[in-house]
Design a protein around this motif. Structure first.
Motif, short mmCIF file in Angstrom:
data_model
loop_
_atom_site.label_atom_id
_atom_site.label_comp_id
_atom_site.label_asym_id
_atom_site.label_seq_id
_atom_site.Cartn_x
_atom_site.Cartn_y
_atom_site.Cartn_z
N ASP A 188 0.87 -1.14 0.05
CA ASP A 188 -0.12 -0.47 0.23
C ASP A 188 0.80 1.13 0.05
O ASP A 188 0.64 1.81 -0.75
N ILE A 189 2.06 1.35 0.54
CA ILE A 189 2.81 2.80 0.77
C ILE A 189 3.48 2.63 -0.69
O ILE A 189 3.75 4.06 -0.62
N ALA A 190 3.74 2.14 -1.92
CA ALA A 190 4.13 2.30 -2.66
C ALA A 190 2.69 2.84 -3.52
O ALA A 190 3.50 2.24 -5.03
N ARG B 45 4.01 8.97 -7.30
CA ARG B 45 5.83 9.28 -7.37
C ARG B 45 5.77 8.64 -6.93
O ARG B 45 7.36 8.31 -7.53
N VAL B 46 5.53 7.98 -6.40
CA VAL B 46 6.18 6.26 -5.72
C VAL B 46 6.56 5.30 -7.27
O VAL B 46 7.81 5.02 -7.98
#
Length: 90
Positions: free
Chosen positions: A79-81, A85-86
């Protein structure tokens, strides 16, 4: 290619690729012929009386000659990626 073969008085595969209507990319076969062509700002090609500028590209011509759009499927990202932007940084 005919102009370059006439200028250098030898038959070579110059790998001439059109970039735009008036610009072409040329791959010189060796450093001597490259140095001969880039020594002056402009040269006149004798067959068609063309005055041309020869300059070195800032980018590698093979890398930017043809850029195609491609879709890439990325699966199982945490989820964090899951941000644009990532993914662009990847």
């Amino acid at each position: 290619e005919a102009e370059l073969n006439h200028l250098y008085r030898r038959q070579l595969d110059w790998a001439v690729t059109p970039i735009s209507g008036t610009e072409f990319s040329v791959v010189f076969p060796d450093s001597v012929s490259h140095g001969y062509a880039t020594r002056s700002d402009q040269i006149t090609l004798a067959l068609n009386k063309l005055v041309v500028d020869i300059s070195e590209p800032i980018l590698d011509p093979k890398a930017v000659a043809v850029l195609d759009t491609a879709w890439i499927l990325i699966a199982s990202l945490p989820d964090i990626a899951r941000s644009e932007r990532v993914i662009r940084q990847m």
